[in-house]
Design a protein around this motif. Structure first.
Motif, mmCIF file in Angstrom:
data_model
loop_
_atom_site.group_PDB
_atom_site.id
_atom_site.type_symbol
_atom_site.label_atom_id
_atom_site.label_comp_id
_atom_site.label_asym_id
_atom_site.label_seq_id
_atom_site.Cartn_x
_atom_site.Cartn_y
_atom_site.Cartn_z
ATOM 1 N N GLN A 38 9.462 8.681 79.761
ATOM 2 C CA GLN A 38 8.309 8.500 78.872
ATOM 3 C C GLN A 38 8.185 9.636 77.863
ATOM 4 O O GLN A 38 8.465 10.798 78.163
ATOM 5 C CB GLN A 38 7.031 8.392 79.706
ATOM 6 N N PRO B 72 6.203 12.315 75.356
ATOM 7 C CA PRO B 72 5.014 13.142 75.571
ATOM 8 C C PRO B 72 3.783 12.507 74.937
ATOM 9 O O PRO B 72 3.891 11.686 74.027
ATOM 10 C CB PRO B 72 5.374 14.458 74.871
ATOM 11 N N ASP B 73 2.635 12.895 75.430
ATOM 12 C CA ASP B 73 1.380 12.326 74.948
ATOM 13 C C ASP B 73 0.978 13.024 73.649
ATOM 14 O O ASP B 73 0.123 13.906 73.616
ATOM 15 C CB ASP B 73 0.293 12.500 76.013
ATOM 16 N N ARG B 74 1.640 12.641 72.567
ATOM 17 C CA ARG B 74 1.370 13.182 71.237
ATOM 18 C C ARG B 74 1.769 12.134 70.223
ATOM 19 O O ARG B 74 2.568 11.239 70.507
ATOM 20 C CB ARG B 74 2.104 14.503 70.999
ATOM 21 N N GLY C 100 5.488 11.442 69.605
ATOM 22 C CA GLY C 100 6.270 11.068 70.776
ATOM 23 C C GLY C 100 7.553 11.855 70.930
ATOM 24 O O GLY C 100 8.528 11.359 71.506
#
Length: 408
Positions: free
Chosen positions: A264, A266-268, A271
């Motif tokens: 997955q 990263p939460d940004r 991505g």
């Protein structure tokens, strides 16, 4: 004989087998979802493309998204195969990349074909958790449903093939006899120890201008399809500041794309693990000596492996990359993390083994190996690749399997 290959990518794992069968005079048709297959032409191989007629419904249950995607792909394949059938094409053999629904409906159109499924993975909790930042109960249930497609295609095929025993071990035990182990094959006439004289010149897709690595520079390399957690990209990046500080003549080459292929993002917004790590490390990272080349052509990639003073391969428990086998074939100095996905590839003394979760160990090992590089360059490199993974032996195993299927 008419032979059909079906894969979402092209030519992917079928590159050597498709070429070999076409060279033997068979009519080989390769059906792919790739939009630009013409960039990699294979002599004697006819390429057809399939396209999905719509996207997955936004209203579907989240657990069923992969299943609807599989059905859509199976339908897309069938529409193109129907055209081929009307043209008189009836495949005696069909090789289909399994796990994504591509072969779900092939038997309905070609009931007499011998269907050989290429299977890569069976999702288990103990390995799947590496693909997600948080493997909570809901995600576990989704992953379990992902296996439903694989199960359907395993049931429909006549025989399945997976590249390594490590991958075969992931599948339910009662399928062991149906799933044969045949590796994709490394062309050892190309990936082999080859001296690189003078400076190394790389001109990857992300290079604004050709990159020149001087012959007296120490070279640390890392190559990947995607810069992501599953392949230890964050751990590699965090190694670099102390290494660059300790070794003033060190150059670092990172080949590959800024994307997530298996795990997955990263939460940004962007991505990007690359950007996340560049921001985290800030001015501790000397970007004048860290070079992101993007993807390399095979010739430059082979030269990089041969010139590297230390090539790093990191992975969590998942499908082992071709890159590790190719680097071993070149006799590269390898730093590899201990894991079931790597332990079977190399003998104990053929790599510098590390613990991916021990940051100081990574730095200490890399520093020691790189400092000894000038002396080690005097040694003649030898390939570490097991003979069973050499291309010629792999093609021979495929031919044996094909002949057995044709006798049924």
């Amino acid at each position: 004989m008419n032979i059909l290959f079906v894969h979402g990518n092209y030519p992917a794992q079928f590159v050597h087998l498709a070429k070999a069968l076409a060279a033997d005079g068979h009519r080989v048709v390769f059906l792919t979802g790739r939009k630009d297959p013409e960039v990699w032409p294979l002599t004697g191989v006819e390429v057809r493309r399939f396209e999905l007629h719509r996207e997955v419904s936004s209203e579907i249950h989240p657990y069923l998204i992969p299943m609807e995607q599989a059905v859509l792909q199976g339908q897309a394949v069938l529409r193109v195969l129907d055209v081929l059938a009307q043209e008189g094409f009836q495949p005696r053999l069909t090789f289909a990349h399994g796990g994504n629904g591509l072969s779900l409906f092939i038997r309905h159109l070609f009931p007499e074909t011998r269907l050989i499924a290429y299977m890569e993975w069976w999702f288990r909790d103990e390995t799947s958790h590496w693909c997600f930042p948080s493997y909570e109960f809901d995600q576990r249930l989704r992953t379990t449903m992902r296996n439903s497609i694989i199960l359907q295609e395993l049931e429909q095929c006549d025989v399945a093939v997976t590249p390594t025993s490590w991958q075969q071990q992931q599948f339910p035990k009662h399928y062991k006899d149906k799933i044969k182990v045949i590796f994709d094959g490394v062309d050892t006439s190309f990936f082999c120890p080859t001296p690189v004289k003078g400076e190394l010149i790389l001109n990857g897709l992300k290079c604004v201008q050709p990159l020149h690595i001087g012959e007296n520079s120490l070279l640390l390399t890392y190559a990947t399809r995607g810069m992501e957690t599953l392949r230890g990209f964050p751990e590699f990046m965090r190694m670099l500041p102390p290494l660059l500080e300790a070794l003033p003549n060190l150059e670092v080459v990172i080949a590959g794309d800024d994307r997530c292929v298996y795990s997955q993002a990263p939460d940004r917004a962007d991505g990007s693990w690359k950007q996340a790590l560049l921001e985290e490390l800030g001015n501790r990272l000397d970007l004048g000596r860290v070079h992101f080349t993007g993807s390399l052509m095979y010739g430059e990639y082979q030269q990089m492996l041969n010139r590297s003073d230390l090539h790093v391969y990191f992975t969590r428990s998942y499908v082992t990359s071709w890159g590790l086998f190719q680097a071993a074939a070149c006799g590269a100095s390898l730093m590899v993390n201990r894991d079931p996905a790597t332990n079977y590839v190399l003998k104990g003394d053929q790599a510098y083994w590390v613990d991916l979760d021990d940051p100081q160990h990574l730095v200490d090992c890399a520093t020691k190996v790189l400092k000894s590089a000038p002396e080690r360059r005097k040694n003649i490199k030898q390939s570490y690749l097991k003979s069973e993974w050499a291309l010629g032996n792999c093609i021979a195993s495929w031919v044996e399997l094909i002949n057995a299927q044709l006798k049924v």
